[in-house]
Design a protein around this motif. Structure first.
Motif, mmCIF file in Angstrom:
data_model
loop_
_atom_site.group_PDB
_atom_site.id
_atom_site.type_symbol
_atom_site.label_atom_id
_atom_site.label_comp_id
_atom_site.label_asym_id
_atom_site.label_seq_id
_atom_site.Cartn_x
_atom_site.Cartn_y
_atom_site.Cartn_z
ATOM 1 N N ARG A 62 -18.311 61.001 34.518
ATOM 2 C CA ARG A 62 -19.099 61.729 33.514
ATOM 3 C C ARG A 62 -20.583 61.678 33.856
ATOM 4 N N ILE A 63 -21.057 60.513 34.278
ATOM 5 C CA ILE A 63 -22.467 60.360 34.651
ATOM 6 C C ILE A 63 -22.766 61.219 35.877
ATOM 7 N N ASP A 64 -21.877 61.204 36.863
ATOM 8 C CA ASP A 64 -22.061 62.012 38.067
ATOM 9 C C ASP A 64 -22.031 63.504 37.734
ATOM 10 N N ASP A 65 -21.111 63.910 36.870
ATOM 11 C CA ASP A 65 -21.050 65.320 36.452
ATOM 12 C C ASP A 65 -22.363 65.740 35.785
ATOM 13 N N PHE A 110 -31.769 58.980 38.196
ATOM 14 C CA PHE A 110 -30.998 59.213 36.974
ATOM 15 C C PHE A 110 -29.651 58.481 37.038
ATOM 16 N N LEU A 111 -28.941 58.640 38.146
ATOM 17 C CA LEU A 111 -27.621 58.022 38.272
ATOM 18 C C LEU A 111 -27.690 56.503 38.162
ATOM 19 N N ILE A 112 -28.627 55.885 38.827
ATOM 20 C CA ILE A 112 -28.693 54.423 38.763
ATOM 21 C C ILE A 112 -29.166 53.969 37.384
ATOM 22 N N GLN A 118 -24.745 52.702 30.937
ATOM 23 C CA GLN A 118 -23.585 53.396 30.385
ATOM 24 C C GLN A 118 -22.246 52.977 30.991
ATOM 25 N N ALA A 119 -22.255 52.488 32.218
ATOM 26 C CA ALA A 119 -20.991 52.154 32.885
ATOM 27 C C ALA A 119 -20.445 50.828 32.356
ATOM 28 N N ALA A 142 -34.862 51.276 28.529
ATOM 29 C CA ALA A 142 -36.051 52.130 28.549
ATOM 30 C C ALA A 142 -35.995 53.109 29.717
ATOM 31 N N ALA A 143 -35.526 52.652 30.871
ATOM 32 C CA ALA A 143 -35.419 53.535 32.040
ATOM 33 C C ALA A 143 -34.418 54.663 31.767
ATOM 34 N N ALA A 144 -33.290 54.332 31.162
ATOM 35 C CA ALA A 144 -32.278 55.347 30.863
ATOM 36 C C ALA A 144 -32.753 56.292 29.762
ATOM 37 N N GLU A 145 -33.502 55.765 28.805
ATOM 38 C CA GLU A 145 -33.964 56.568 27.669
ATOM 39 C C GLU A 145 -34.844 57.740 28.108
#
Length: 155
Positions: A62-65, A110-112, A118-119, A142-145
């Motif tokens: 899902r993250i990769d998509d 973004f992926l990392i 999320q993983a 914070a990085a993901a946000e």
């Protein structure tokens, strides 16, 4: 491509396979995460990563998509290891390939960032004082946000 595995990976071979026979690729970005021998001021002897087989791969996909929707990627690869790892061992490889370097850089980051938050992986560290579960870090959240709510990137 998504893989969750116990075995180590060969960075050079993985990148070569990812970009093989695709002349549209103009930029490749990769990130390799390694086990550190320190967490804050504490010594770390080893780390064990646990996950839910099936569920983990679905979330990584899902993250990769999402990355492929946001950026014009020609290819991507996420390899995440599980099991007991020693300091210096490779944990994760994220690689993105695009016609343009900026898209490759942004998609890789973004992926990392999303993978870290999320993983469904759980990390347990072995220290001189015993074992402990690694807590989520505010800096990872914070990085993901910063990617939340952002739309599709320009090609």
């Amino acid at each position: 491509m998504i893989r969750v595995q116990r075995e180590d990976f060969d960075l050079g071979a993985e990148v070569k396979a990812l970009t093989a026979r695709n002349p549209r690729i103009g930029g490749l970005c990769s990130f390799v995460g390694l086990v550190r021998d320190m967490h804050g001021d504490d010594s770390v002897r080893a780390m064990t990563l646990e996950h839910y087989p099936g569920m983990t791969e679905k979330m990584l996909q899902r993250i990769d998509d999402e990355a492929h929707w946001r950026w014009p990627l020609e290819a991507s690869l996420v390899i995440h290891r599980h099991g007991r790892l020693d300091p210096g061992d490779q944990i994760v490889l994220v690689a993105t390939a695009s016609p343009h370097r900026q898209a490759a850089f942004e998609a890789c980051q973004f992926l990392i960032d999303w993978l870290k938050t999320q993983a469904p992986f759980w990390k347990k560290e072995e220290t001189p004082e015993g074992e402990r579960w690694v807590e989520a870090r505010e800096s990872d959240d914070a990085a993901a946000e910063r990617w939340a709510g952002t739309g599709k990137a320009a090609g």
